[in-house]
Design a protein around this motif. Structure first.
Motif, mmCIF file in Angstrom:
data_model
loop_
_atom_site.group_PDB
_atom_site.id
_atom_site.type_symbol
_atom_site.label_atom_id
_atom_site.label_comp_id
_atom_site.label_asym_id
_atom_site.label_seq_id
_atom_site.Cartn_x
_atom_site.Cartn_y
_atom_site.Cartn_z
ATOM 1 N N CYS A 5 7.054 6.005 -1.600
ATOM 2 C CA CYS A 5 5.719 6.096 -2.186
ATOM 3 C C CYS A 5 5.664 5.456 -3.562
ATOM 4 C CB CYS A 5 5.290 7.557 -2.275
ATOM 5 S SG CYS A 5 6.345 8.553 -3.358
ATOM 6 N N ILE A 44 0.399 7.496 1.070
ATOM 7 C CA ILE A 44 1.025 8.063 2.268
ATOM 8 C C ILE A 44 -0.038 8.728 3.137
ATOM 9 C CG2 ILE A 44 2.773 9.697 3.110
ATOM 10 C CD1 ILE A 44 3.957 7.365 1.479
ATOM 11 N N LEU A 79 6.260 6.752 -6.380
ATOM 12 C CA LEU A 79 5.861 7.627 -7.485
ATOM 13 C C LEU A 79 6.944 7.714 -8.547
ATOM 14 C CD1 LEU A 79 3.916 10.497 -5.720
ATOM 15 C CD2 LEU A 79 3.038 8.825 -7.340
ATOM 16 N N PRO A 104 7.988 13.846 -4.293
ATOM 17 C CA PRO A 104 7.512 14.875 -3.373
ATOM 18 C C PRO A 104 8.596 15.365 -2.408
ATOM 19 C CG PRO A 104 6.594 12.710 -2.798
ATOM 20 C CD PRO A 104 7.323 12.540 -4.087
ATOM 21 N N LEU A 114 9.822 8.767 0.928
ATOM 22 C CA LEU A 114 8.559 8.254 1.483
ATOM 23 C C LEU A 114 8.272 6.823 1.052
ATOM 24 C CD1 LEU A 114 6.279 11.350 0.690
ATOM 25 C CD2 LEU A 114 7.390 10.810 2.855
ATOM 26 N N ASP A 129 0.856 -1.181 0.000
ATOM 27 C CA ASP A 129 0.000 0.000 0.000
ATOM 28 C C ASP A 129 0.897 1.238 0.000
ATOM 29 O OD1 ASP A 129 -1.702 2.043 0.504
ATOM 30 O OD2 ASP A 129 -2.576 1.197 2.322
ATOM 31 N N ASN A 130 1.026 1.885 -1.158
ATOM 32 C CA ASN A 130 1.996 2.977 -1.264
ATOM 33 C C ASN A 130 1.393 4.356 -1.014
ATOM 34 O OD1 ASN A 130 0.573 2.891 -3.679
ATOM 35 N ND2 ASN A 130 2.280 3.644 -4.908
#
Ligand code: FAD
Ligand code: TPP
Ligand code: SF4
Ligand code: SF4
Ligand code: SF4
Ligand code: MG
Lengths: 607, 351
Positions: free
Chosen positions: A571, A454, A573, A519, A569, A451-452
């Motif tokens: 994440c 945030i 992305l 980010p 993070l 589950d990426n």
């Protein structure tokens, strides 16, 4: 700067800040994901394998992982109060909700003994870990303790309002059920006699049992109402002490002082105060322990050096203190100098002295073959924990002075490996490598098997039982633990730092898509240079020198890709926006190798 | 899990500008373009430029036509004004808006199809009129949005993804803008933000028609061998004539650039734009020289980049037309109804 070698298991391990900081290297994000998925028993077993006492540690661990947690750094300038993930209290969630059928998941007692006998002195977490690691392999382990119950200071020192009895019984029970022999109430008073009993190896996990005293005027005259903190706490734990005077002074600023004052407050102390020599900030106790004490209405007075115990007619009446202030020299070294203000006195009925703990081995004879250094600590090999006697090992507080439970566990694992190697005629200094597994998480263009997303949430507070109840009952646990819904939300704060960003230069077309989407401005494509200088000219300056730069060359323009791991993070992305798949998100699972065939080099080579 | 939005979290040491905004405050929605599209890098350069110039987002109007490039204003400056016109008609809407409110900062964003194919006429006239704007042409040589047909800027002889060779001559937008009277003309590459960002800043600062042709590879349809708008091709053939370290200044030069020297181009408002020369021959204030240079480079197969032309004496449409100083939305009854005496005077003049 040199190209990063991601094949070295330490590189990605360090990126998982929490796991790296944990002395037992618990795979933290792995168990947090299992909690988020509601798989509490699985999460419990991931912990159990690494740290042996998930339920105990989930309430009491010193949590070196939390100050290391990336979430705390990431929330700086983003959250009013930056806080790490509640790693420790999530561990408790795994223990609280795992269900009752854990027996089936535990290793079985060895079907066949291997004929080797091991003695462990002391039944604290260090010895119990040695026993847990060795017993299933067929070793016959006997654990001795002068106390009637196993657990060491977990039992005798940590108060029940922080750690209930059932939790200790359950987790100590899992170990004793592996066919470990526990001999409670047996004090080992001669090392030579123990050696003479013919054990193949001896592990000494006898802790740091001596509380430091305070030799100032009045100590002897008022002795009846002056107690050594750790002796007093164990006397409360075992039910010998059930009350204390109304007005109590606790001396000292460490964990023991915090447990002493909170215990006093529950068994008769109305006006309880903690008095420390140092400043409030420099106190040894963890910040949350100080908060808990203050929350219970216990003032902490600082910069006061004890001068004398005051007494009348052989009875303690109070204490006098000198006010000091901190002065720093050019080198930043602190000294406490008197302010010149008049002495301050505080009236009291009892004093608890919690000003430090020391090692003591009165039962190890000078000629037993074990060397000690000038501070009275055993001379040990830091990695193998072997003493000057080749089959005697030390661990836990007995090895390097007082630390904490998780260090005792880590030592236990290391000593078990040493013993297993020693008794298999192997080189102890050759330590087993961890097992590592790197697995791509990609499932589709924007689909990952983790589950990426945030979560922006601030850290959740663990609910407390009503203070009116807890202050009346020394056994009533103060913290209630997260409920399932809050645990899920807290688990979402974890950044999955073990899901690594892995870069393949060969595929990169230097389109900047990853740089633009990131980010946290982690990624830069720049000309290579010396690391110190390179750190200053990245897209965001890489000022945290404890965090590595990930550098890869082989790009068409001759530049290098540099990723600052600091505040990534995880994440994904960058990988989602990369047109060529040059970035991939790969789960890095590192597990320590415990004692057993896997730790023996010869058997590994044969396999 | 499925597509996630860009997290709000930012680097703990992210810089703030004079307005207290971070660069992240100049972002827009998450891009829906193909991953790796050059257009996204241009958006990132625009974000950086507006952030560095301390511009309040609500003082900016973004106008665009149709195409992947023209979609990008949605992906930056999320708190600015925006207008998506029909295909190729951005210049006329921008001109109108500028006439109505000269106080806003106008940013035109277009593609090579939008500007050089369907919108070529509008392109020429907006330059001719000297509308005060920054016109960014995101040039990928194809119609990206409609799946990669050659556009009017595709070079003759360049190959499409499936192998078809382009037989038509290319429109060179930079030369055209120069001929038509643009007063700030530059070319850059989406893959070189260090060059692009200061150019965008200088263009925004410029009071007149500023045009930047940005080669911006289309990863989906025009990034293969045989294309002259691919990342590799542009990197290999890029010839930068100068480097601009944009900082508007009224002071004489204190920095010494020994190699190649520095050119100063004074601006109308008294500020000075300083350029570091990379090509000793190149003088960006000489229009004829610029046109020649561009043509020579093209003949050699080079992609000439940098600030190609900067008119020292730039003027804009409002000066040409001698319009009223205030924007329409600030005209009150007094200005709009000057009274019967004045009307009589005007009528008398027409008799
Ligand atoms: C008040 C207090 C609170 C603490 N709170 C925490 C906490 O919240 N979290 C945390 O991580 N740590 C805490 N600690 C520290 C932690 O308890 C110890 O670091 C840890 O228990 C050390 O483990 P060990 O295995 O080395 O031995 P210990 O737990 O110290 O156990 C040693 C055992 O050996 C026995 N023994 C000693 N000599 C002999 C002998 N000759 N014969 C037979 N038996 C013998 C002792 O009776 C004892 O049971 C606390 C300590 C104190 C004093
Ligand atoms: C009047 C009109 N004609 C044709 C189209 C179809 N159409 C949509 S986008 C486009 C070309 C866009 O090309 P370009 O401006 O280069 O943008 P890119 O997608 O390459 O960035 C065309 C022809 C249209 N939308 N409207
Ligand atoms: S995972 Fe990639 S995009 Fe996300 S913060 Fe880390 S480097 Fe940046
Ligand atoms: S997005 Fe991929 S191809 Fe583009 S620069 Fe980043 S790693 Fe390279
Ligand atoms: S089709 Fe081409 S221009 Fe359009 S978004 Fe994709 S890469 Fe960019
Ligand atoms: Mg196009």
């Amino acid at each position: 700067m040199r190209v990063t070698d991601i094949k070295n298991p330490d590189y990605f391990h360090k990126v998982v800040d929490c796991q790296w900081a944990c002395p037992a290297h618990t795979p933290v994000p792995e168990y947090i994901r299992l909690i988020a998925a509601g798989r509490y028993a699985d999460a419990y077993m991931v912990n159990w394998k690494s740290n042996v006492f998930p339920g105990i540690l989930g309430r009491t661990c010193d949590r070196p992982c939390e100050p290391a947690c990336r979430r705390g750094r990431v929330e700086e300038d983003n959250q009013a109060k930056p806080e790490p993930v509640a790693i420790c209290r999530l561990k408790r969630v795994a223990a609280d909700f795992k269900g009752d059928d854990m027996k089936g998941r535990m290793p079985k007692p060895a079907a066949k003994k291997n004929g080797r006998k091991i003695a462990c002195v002391g039944a604290g977490p260090a010895s119990l870990t040695v026993a847990r690691d060795l017993a299933p392999l067929g070793y016959q382990v006997t654990v001795f303790d002068q106390d009637p119950r196993a657990g060491g200071m977990i039992w005798s020192q940590i108060p029940r309002f922080r750690l209930p009895e059932e939790v200790i019984d359950e987790e100590v029970g899992y170990i004793l059920d592996l066919g470990v022999e526990f001999r409670g109430g047996v004090k080992i008073d001669s090392m030579k006699k123990l050696i003479a009993q013919g054990y193949d190896a001896i592990f000494i996990g006898s802790g740091a049992p001596r509380g430091r005293d305070l030799e100032i005027p009045g100590r002897k005259a008022a002795a009846n109402n002056i107690h050594i903190g750790i002796d007093w706490l164990s006397s409360v734990s075992f039910g010998h002490t059930t009350k204390i005077g109304k007005r109590v002074i606790v001396l000292g600023g460490g964990n023991t002082a915090m447990d002493c004052c909170r215990t006093s407050k529950r068994i008769g102390g109305g006006d309880v105060k903690v008095i420390v020599r140092s400043g409030f900030e420099e106190m040894k106790a963890s910040p949350w322990e100080k908060e808990d004490a203050q929350h219970e209405g216990i003032p902490i007075l600082n910069f006061l050096v004890p001068k004398a115990f005051l007494h009348a007619n052989g009875k303690l009446t109070g204490m006098s203190f000198e006010k000091v202030k901190a002065v720093y020299d050019d080198k930043g070294k602190r000294s406490l100098v008197p302010t010149g203000e008049p002495e301050q006195t505080f009236e009291c009925d009892d004093v608890l002295v919690a000003v430090g703990q020391e090692n003591a081995f009165p039962w190890i004879e000078k000629d037993a073959g074990i060397e000690f250094d000038q501070w009275g600590l055993p001379v040990l090999d830091k990695a193998t924990l072997q003493s000057s006697a080749r089959n005697v090992f030390f661990g836990g507080d007995a090895a390097f002075g007082p630390k904490n439970i998780i260090w005792a566990v880590a030592h236990g694992h290391d000593a078990a490996i040493s013993i297993d190697k020693l008794l298999n005629a192997e080189d102890l200094r050759e330590r087993p490598a961890p097992s590592v597994n790197l697995l791509s998480q990609k499932m589709g263009i924007h689909e990952w098997s983790y589950d990426n997303e945030i979560a922006g949430d601030a850290r959740y507070k663990v609910p407390w039982r009503d203070i009116k109840l807890t202050l009346k009952n020394v056994k009533a646990e103060v913290e209630l633990g997260f409920d399932v819904a809050t645990a899920w939300k807290e688990a979402q704060r974890c950044l999955n730092c073990d899901v690594q960003t892995v870069f393949a230069s060969k595929l990169c077309i230097e389109c900047d898509a990853c740089v633009d989407i990131c980010p946290m401005d982690c990624i830069s494509f720049v000309a290579n240079g010396e690391e110190s200088e390179l750190r200053a000219r990245l897209n965001a300056p890489a000022k945290n020198l404890t965090q590595d730069l990930y550098l890869q060359d082989g790009l068409k323009t001759g530049r290098v890709m540099v990723k600052d791991e600091d505040v990534c993070l995880h994440c994904g992305l960058c990988a989602e926006r990369c047109p060529t798949g040059a970035w991939d998100m790969q789960k890095f699972l590192l597990e320590m190798t415990d004692a057993g065939p896997g730790c023996r080099s010869r058997e590994r080579k044969a396999a | 899990m499925t597509y996630v939005l860009k997290p709000k979290l930012h680097h703990p040491m992210l810089a703030k500008n004079k307005l207290g905004f971070t660069r992240r405050d100049y972002e827009g929605k998450v891009s829906t373009l193909c991953a790796g599209c050059g257009h996204d890098s241009i958006s990132a350069a625009l974000i950086q430029a507006f952030f560095q110039l301390d511009i309040q987002p609500h003082r900016v109007a973004k106008l665009s036509g149709i195409g992947c490039s023209s979609k990008t204003p949605d992906y930056f400056l999320g708190n600015s004004h925006g207008f998506n016109t029909v295909h190729g008609r951005m210049p006329s809407v921008l001109t109108g808006a500028n006439l109505a409110n000269r106080d806003l900062i106008y940013l035109g964003v277009s593609g090579d199809g939008d500007s050089a194919s369907i919108g070529l006429g509008q392109f020429a006239h907006v330059m001719r009129r000297g509308v005060n704007m920054t016109y960014i042409l995101e040039n990928n040589g194809v119609y990206g949005l409609t799946k990669g047909q050659f556009s009017a800027t595709a070079d003759k002889g360049s190959k499409a993804k499936k192998g078809m060779v382009n037989a038509d001559a290319a429109v060179d937008t930079v030369s055209l803008a120069l001929l038509m009277g643009a007063t700030f003309v530059a070319r850059s590459f989406s893959g070189d933000k260090q060059q692009l960002t200061p150019l965008v800043e200088a263009a925004i600062w410029h009071q007149g028609a500023a045009f930047i042709d940005v080669i911006s590879p289309c990863v989906a349809f025009n990034n293969h061998p045989g294309s002259t708008k691919s990342y590799d091709y542009v990197r290999e053939h890029n010839e930068a004539v100068n480097r601009l370290d944009f900082w508007p200044s009224r002071d004489a030069i204190t920095v010494d650039y020994s190699e190649g020297g520095v050119i100063e181009v004074p601006q109308h408002d008294g500020s000075i734009i300083k350029l570091r020369k990379l090509d000793a021959e190149y003088d960006p204030s000489d229009k004829i020289n610029a046109i020649t240079h561009i043509a020579q480079a093209a003949a050699k197969g080079e992609v000439l980049t940098g600030l190609l032309y900067l008119a020292p004496d730039a003027e804009d449409l409002h000066q040409h037309l001698n319009t009223f100083e205030a924007p329409f939305n600030r005209l009150g009854e007094k200005e709009l109804c000057p009274g019967s005496a004045l009307l009589d005077k005007i009528n008398a003049g027409l008799r």
